[in-house]
Write a protein that holds these residues in place. Structure first.
Motif, short mmCIF file in Angstrom:
data_model
loop_
_atom_site.label_atom_id
_atom_site.label_comp_id
_atom_site.label_asym_id
_atom_site.label_seq_id
_atom_site.Cartn_x
_atom_site.Cartn_y
_atom_site.Cartn_z
N HIS A 173 0.85 -1.19 0.00
CA HIS A 173 0.00 0.00 0.00
C HIS A 173 0.89 1.25 0.00
O HIS A 173 1.89 1.30 0.72
CB HIS A 173 -0.88 -0.02 1.26
N ASP A 174 0.54 2.21 -0.83
CA ASP A 174 1.32 3.45 -0.93
C ASP A 174 0.95 4.40 0.21
O ASP A 174 -0.16 4.94 0.23
CB ASP A 174 1.07 4.09 -2.29
N PHE A 175 1.90 4.64 1.12
CA PHE A 175 1.74 5.60 2.22
C PHE A 175 2.60 6.85 2.02
O PHE A 175 2.87 7.58 2.95
CB PHE A 175 2.17 4.95 3.55
N GLY A 199 -3.41 -1.00 -4.02
CA GLY A 199 -3.64 -0.40 -2.72
C GLY A 199 -2.89 0.92 -2.61
O GLY A 199 -1.70 0.99 -2.89
N THR A 200 -3.59 1.97 -2.22
CA THR A 200 -2.94 3.27 -2.09
C THR A 200 -3.73 4.21 -1.20
O THR A 200 -4.96 4.13 -1.13
CB THR A 200 -2.75 3.94 -3.47
N ASP A 201 -3.01 5.08 -0.51
CA ASP A 201 -3.62 6.21 0.16
C ASP A 201 -3.19 7.53 -0.48
O ASP A 201 -3.50 8.60 0.03
CB ASP A 201 -3.23 6.21 1.66
N THR A 202 -2.46 7.45 -1.60
CA THR A 202 -2.01 8.64 -2.31
C THR A 202 -3.05 8.99 -3.36
O THR A 202 -3.04 8.49 -4.49
CB THR A 202 -0.63 8.40 -2.95
N VAL A 203 -3.97 9.87 -2.97
CA VAL A 203 -5.11 10.20 -3.83
C VAL A 203 -4.66 10.81 -5.15
O VAL A 203 -5.26 10.55 -6.21
CB VAL A 203 -6.06 11.17 -3.08
N SER A 221 -8.69 1.86 -1.05
CA SER A 221 -8.25 1.94 0.33
C SER A 221 -9.41 1.56 1.23
O SER A 221 -10.51 1.21 0.76
CB SER A 221 -7.74 3.36 0.65
N ALA A 224 -9.38 3.82 8.04
CA ALA A 224 -8.23 3.50 8.89
C ALA A 224 -8.05 4.58 9.94
O ALA A 224 -8.30 5.77 9.69
CB ALA A 224 -6.97 3.36 8.04
N GLU A 226 -5.80 6.90 12.66
CA GLU A 226 -4.46 7.45 12.89
C GLU A 226 -4.34 7.74 14.39
O GLU A 226 -5.31 7.67 15.15
CB GLU A 226 -4.24 8.72 12.07
N GLY A 361 2.62 -1.16 4.21
CA GLY A 361 2.44 0.22 3.77
C GLY A 361 3.82 0.85 3.65
O GLY A 361 4.59 0.87 4.61
#
Length: 461
Positions: A173-175, A199-203, A221, A224, A226, A361
């Protein structure tokens, strides 16, 4: 975006440095041998062509560049730039050839080749080296790193998982968005990662996939936590914070990730997830993904899988490896590099656990801890055409560093023994040249779709 200013200072004097009988210059980009990997996943040129090179130079651009460059202390080729505006409407008279994006080629293979199409612009191919090389080395390097990790994970899954087809695309997953230097870097690097994973959190990576490669939705994604949303409850209400995540986002077939190390990871897993909230986790019908986020990344995530297995139980697959209860999984997002991923997976399997129990990630190690020397990218002139039409090979061959020797003559790329290989274009014969024209005189000739690129990269694995 004034492309006349998208270069290095010393480039402004180069128009007067070539032999006077020069009619064309050819140059190529490659990842030279000796870098971190022996193959490179070529990706990213199309973004540059669409965003930058299709923009036409205006006379206002010429005026602005003239003022800045002259004040900077350098000669300005005003005659040349005015001719580009008046004769070509501001479009660059260039032909760019490239391998199909998504190709995986041995280092030392030409990936891109450029030459001018108007003899009065022999100085232009190398003038745009700064912008063109930068447009290629970064996304190709990120795509290569991501694909390399995919190979590591695939090897582990093949050994320890019964059916990993649906598992593999979401194992990395890209964090990396917050560690990138800019929104543009996050977008370019983010979409490069998505060539191999989903999988990514980099919009911004999703935006770039849609904008430049026609992919409606390239990655996914899940909800999640934090640390701020967990510690806002206070340590004494940690169990409430976790329970709220299950209530708000849990459900049949759903996944929710909860960072669990705000105070004491081992206590959180054994006491809160393992006792206070165990029934909620087991009854929610989805999957809790526990995220350890501190400590030794080679030890803590493996311990977490062990603890969850002792609490929630496990099955044994056909390959003899333990698989956690579907209600729980682990994601490691701290200190993740290709090397730590390999070590973690090896340690998991040594303890009898399948690699499918954990995802990763990756942040700075994916989008930021790379540079042009990671894969030793370079762009070099390889041929000169004179006014009679004759092409002559040109190259560098420094005795103090043979590794920087470049290829003379315009290049072609062929398939030889199942892999890519470079040959001088003059020696191609009847063999197929895999380098394809992608851009000419302001026109995009190829418009690769993301699905094509992904398929090509998967085949090249």
């Amino acid at each position: 975006m004034n492309m006349i200013l998208n270069t290095d200072s010393y480039k402004y004097s180069h128009f007067a440095q070539y032999p006077p009988e020069t009619a064309a210059i050819s140059a190529y980009i490659e990842s030279r041998p000796g870098g971190r990997h022996d193959h490179v996943l070529f990706f990213g040129l199309q973004m540059f062509l669409k965003e930058y090179l299709t923009r036409r130079i205006s006379m206002q651009d010429v005026d602005d560049a003239d003022e800045l460059v002259t004040a900077h202390g350098l000669p300005f080729n005003r005659e040349g730039w005015e001719l580009l505006v008046n004769r070509h409407g501001g479009s660059f008279p260039l032909l760019i050839e490239a391998l199909p994006e998504g190709s995986i080629a041995p280092v030392g293979t030409p990936l891109v080749q450029i030459r001018n199409t108007d003899p009065d612009f022999f100085w232009l191919p190398t003038f745009i080296e700064t912008a063109l090389l930068r447009a290629v080395w970064y996304p190709a390097t990120v795509a290569t790193v991501s694909h390399y990790v995919r190979r590591i994970i695939t090897t582990a899954l093949e050994r320890s998982c019964d059916d990993y087809g649906d598992v593999l695309p979401f194992r990395l997953h890209d964090f990396g968005a917050r560690g990138a230097t800019s929104l543009e870097q996050a977008g370019i690097g983010g979409v490069a990662h998505l060539v191999s994973f989903m999988g990514t959190d980099t919009v911004s990576g999703l935006v770039y996939a849609r904008r430049y490669y026609g992919e409606e939705m390239a990655g996914f994604s899940i909800p999640a936590a934090e640390h701020s949303t967990m510690t806002a409850w206070g340590e004494e209400r940690e169990a409430e914070a976790y329970g709220n995540m299950i209530e708000a986002f849990g459900g049949e077939g759903k996944m929710v990730a909860v960072v669990s190390d705000s105070y004491d990871l081992y206590r959180a897993v054994s006491e809160i997830w393992g006792k206070e909230l165990r029934s909620k986790v087991e009854q929610m019908g989805g999957t809790l993904v526990v995220r350890p986020d501190s400590g030794d990344p080679q030890v803590v995530p493996v311990d977490t899988v062990d603890m969850l297995g002792s609490i929630f139980g496990h099955s044994v697959n056909n390959k003899g490896y333990k698989v956690l209860n579907p209600a729980v999984r682990v994601i490691q997002g701290d200190g993740v590099t290709p090397e730590t991923i390999r070590i973690i997976l090896d340690r998991l399997m040594e303890r009898g656990w399948s690699a499918e129990n954990i995802a990763f990630g990756m942040g700075a190690g994916l989008l930021q801890k790379v540079n042009r020397d990671t894969l030793r990218f370079a762009m070099k002139a390889n041929a000169r055409q004179d006014t009679s039409g004759k092409w002559t090979g040109i190259h560098k061959d420094p005795k103090t560093d043979p590794g920087k020797a470049s290829k003379p003559f315009r290049q072609a790329v062929i398939c030889e023994n199942g892999d890519f290989a470079a040959v001088p274009l003059k020696d191609l014969g009847d063999r197929e040249n895999l380098m394809q024209p992608v851009w000419e005189d302001g026109q995009l000739l190829k418009d690769w779709k993301f699905s094509e690129i992904r398929e090509r990269a998967a085949k090249g694995a």
